[in-house]
Design a protein around this motif. Structure first.
Motif, PDB file in Angstrom:
ATOM      1  N   VAL A  75      35.336  64.474  34.599  1.00 22.13           N
ATOM      2  CA  VAL A  75      36.155  64.282  33.396  1.00 22.13           C
ATOM      3  C   VAL A  75      35.358  63.759  32.209  1.00 22.13           C
ATOM      4  O   VAL A  75      35.564  64.195  31.063  1.00 22.13           O
ATOM      5  N   ALA A  76      34.457  62.822  32.438  1.00 21.08           N
ATOM      6  CA  ALA A  76      33.753  62.160  31.336  1.00 21.08           C
ATOM      7  C   ALA A  76      33.056  63.116  30.378  1.00 21.08           C
ATOM      8  O   ALA A  76      33.192  62.978  29.154  1.00 21.08           O
ATOM      9  N   PRO A  77      32.299  64.112  30.848  1.00 24.38           N
ATOM     10  CA  PRO A  77      31.637  65.017  29.899  1.00 24.38           C
ATOM     11  C   PRO A  77      32.610  65.792  29.016  1.00 24.38           C
ATOM     12  O   PRO A  77      32.331  66.041  27.841  1.00 24.38           O
ATOM     13  N   HIS A  78      33.769  66.172  29.568  1.00 21.15           N
ATOM     14  CA  HIS A  78      34.756  66.904  28.774  1.00 21.15           C
ATOM     15  C   HIS A  78      35.357  66.004  27.695  1.00 21.15           C
ATOM     16  O   HIS A  78      35.551  66.437  26.553  1.00 21.15           O
ATOM     17  N   SER A  79      35.668  64.759  28.043  1.00 16.79           N
ATOM     18  CA  SER A  79      36.208  63.836  27.048  1.00 16.79           C
ATOM     19  C   SER A  79      35.195  63.574  25.941  1.00 16.79           C
ATOM     20  O   SER A  79      35.546  63.491  24.763  1.00 16.79           O
ATOM     21  N   ALA A  80      33.925  63.465  26.318  1.00 17.39           N
ATOM     22  CA  ALA A  80      32.879  63.175  25.345  1.00 17.39           C
ATOM     23  C   ALA A  80      32.672  64.312  24.354  1.00 17.39           C
ATOM     24  O   ALA A  80      32.217  64.090  23.233  1.00 17.39           O
ATOM     25  N   LYS A  81      32.985  65.534  24.754  1.00 18.62           N
ATOM     26  CA  LYS A  81      32.861  66.664  23.839  1.00 18.62           C
ATOM     27  C   LYS A  81      33.919  66.633  22.746  1.00 18.62           C
ATOM     28  O   LYS A  81      33.699  67.123  21.643  1.00 18.62           O
ATOM     29  N   LEU A  82      35.071  66.068  23.057  1.00 19.62           N
ATOM     30  CA  LEU A  82      36.202  66.103  22.135  1.00 19.62           C
ATOM     31  C   LEU A  82      36.376  64.821  21.328  1.00 19.62           C
ATOM     32  O   LEU A  82      36.893  64.855  20.218  1.00 19.62           O
ATOM     33  N   PHE A  83      35.949  63.690  21.900  1.00 14.53           N
ATOM     34  CA  PHE A  83      36.212  62.409  21.261  1.00 14.53           C
ATOM     35  C   PHE A  83      34.920  61.630  21.035  1.00 14.53           C
ATOM     36  O   PHE A  83      33.956  61.757  21.786  1.00 14.53           O
ATOM     37  N   GLY A  84      34.923  60.800  19.991  1.00  8.85           N
ATOM     38  CA  GLY A  84      33.774  59.959  19.719  1.00  8.85           C
ATOM     39  C   GLY A  84      33.807  58.668  20.512  1.00  8.85           C
ATOM     40  O   GLY A  84      32.772  58.160  20.928  1.00  8.85           O
ATOM     41  N   ARG A  85      35.018  58.127  20.699  1.00  7.75           N
ATOM     42  CA  ARG A  85      35.201  56.901  21.465  1.00  7.75           C
ATOM     43  C   ARG A  85      36.486  57.036  22.272  1.00  7.75           C
ATOM     44  O   ARG A  85      37.326  57.884  21.983  1.00  7.75           O
ATOM     45  N   ALA A  86      36.655  56.166  23.270  1.00  4.64           N
ATOM     46  CA  ALA A  86      37.890  56.172  24.052  1.00  4.64           C
ATOM     47  C   ALA A  86      38.135  54.794  24.639  1.00  4.64           C
ATOM     48  O   ALA A  86      37.201  54.092  25.025  1.00  4.64           O
ATOM     49  N   ILE A  87      39.408  54.406  24.676  1.00  2.00           N
ATOM     50  CA  ILE A  87      39.808  53.186  25.362  1.00  2.00           C
ATOM     51  C   ILE A  87      40.006  53.545  26.828  1.00  2.00           C
ATOM     52  O   ILE A  87      40.901  54.312  27.171  1.00  2.00           O
ATOM     53  N   VAL A  88      39.163  53.003  27.685  1.00  2.00           N
ATOM     54  CA  VAL A  88      39.135  53.384  29.098  1.00  2.00           C
ATOM     55  C   VAL A  88      40.032  52.455  29.916  1.00  2.00           C
ATOM     56  O   VAL A  88      39.891  51.231  29.856  1.00  2.00           O
ATOM     57  N   MET A  89      40.952  53.038  30.669  1.00  2.43           N
ATOM     58  CA  MET A  89      41.896  52.268  31.462  1.00  2.43           C
ATOM     59  C   MET A  89      41.218  51.657  32.696  1.00  2.43           C
ATOM     60  O   MET A  89      40.334  52.282  33.299  1.00  2.43           O
ATOM     61  N   PRO A  90      41.653  50.441  33.110  1.00  4.22           N
ATOM     62  CA  PRO A  90      40.950  49.705  34.161  1.00  4.22           C
ATOM     63  C   PRO A  90      41.631  49.702  35.527  1.00  4.22           C
ATOM     64  O   PRO A  90      41.247  48.913  36.394  1.00  4.22           O
ATOM     65  N   ASN A  91      42.649  50.560  35.738  1.00  3.14           N
ATOM     66  CA  ASN A  91      43.395  50.484  37.008  1.00  3.14           C
ATOM     67  C   ASN A  91      42.703  51.264  38.122  1.00  3.14           C
ATOM     68  O   ASN A  91      43.134  52.314  38.563  1.00  3.14           O
ATOM     69  N   LEU A  92      41.589  50.682  38.560  1.00 10.04           N
ATOM     70  CA  LEU A  92      40.854  51.214  39.696  1.00 10.04           C
ATOM     71  C   LEU A  92      41.034  50.269  40.885  1.00 10.04           C
ATOM     72  O   LEU A  92      41.732  49.274  40.805  1.00 10.04           O
TER      73      LEU A  92
END
Length: 204
Positions: A75-92
């Motif tokens: 998922v990370a590479p696809h998100s990085a192509k579209l967005f400059g920054r992201a608030i990453v959720m911590p529910n791991l």
């Protein structure tokens, strides 16, 4: 600025009632200057009318689940192509604390393609056991944690460690968050009446 990509809107000044728009995506750094270049009305399009350009900086994702392991890698590479920054959720599993958030952020960056300018904005998971010192560590020392996420216990995926009594067990943490100017992010619920009752009573 944290990123370089931009979305550029190029459109010809139309006849009344008609708009012609060409949407392009550019990763060229010089196209990302702010404020945008002034409109040059002397430039003529193929239609013989002036051309105007509007450059928009790459947007942010305000709620991103990257998970971990194989899902993170996918998922990370696809998100990085579209967005400059992201608030990453911590529910791991286990919940993301400040120390884990630093390591998690490093894992995200390693999963990106070469030359990516993506910036993960990390959050930590609020639990009944979170301490005010955790907030101090997150905000003032980590350099990567920007918010705290509230999950009512049992409300969603991996929320078994969530809050059961917000004001009874987390009041000192909330006060420290105010001092640190750190926002509290809340989960969506389907029942608005239940949401209001929970906020009024502090019981989750």
């Amino acid at each position: 600025m944290f990123w370089k990509a931009a979305v550029r809107l190029v459109f010809d000044v139309p006849e009344p009632g008609v708009t012609i728009i060409k949407l392009t995506h550019s990763d060229v750094p010089e196209e990302d200057s702010y404020p945008p270049r002034n409109f040059d009305l002397s430039r003529k399009s193929k239609y013989g009318r002036p051309k105007m350009e509007l450059t928009l900086t790459r947007s942010d994702d305000w709620h991103l689940h990257l998970r971990d392991a194989d899902l993170l890698q996918a998922v990370a590479p696809h998100s990085a192509k579209l967005f400059g920054r992201a608030i990453v959720m911590p529910n791991l599993k286990p919940p993301i604390t400040t120390t884990a958030a630093v390591a998690y952020g490093e894992s995200i960056l390693k999963a990106l393609l070469a030359r990516s300018n993506f910036t993960p904005l990390m959050t930590i998971y609020l639990t009944d056991k979170t301490s005010p010192n955790e907030i101090k560590l997150a905000r003032r020392k980590s350099g990567v944690v920007f918010a705290v996420k509230l999950y009512p216990a049992g409300a969603t995926t991996n929320s078994q460690d969530g809050v059961t009594d917000l004001f009874g067990k987390c009041l000192l943490v909330l006060e420290e968050m105010v001092e640190a100017n750190m926002p509290l992010l809340y989960i969506e619920v389907l029942n608005v009446e239940v949401l209001m009752l929970k906020f009024m009573t502090g019981k989750f």
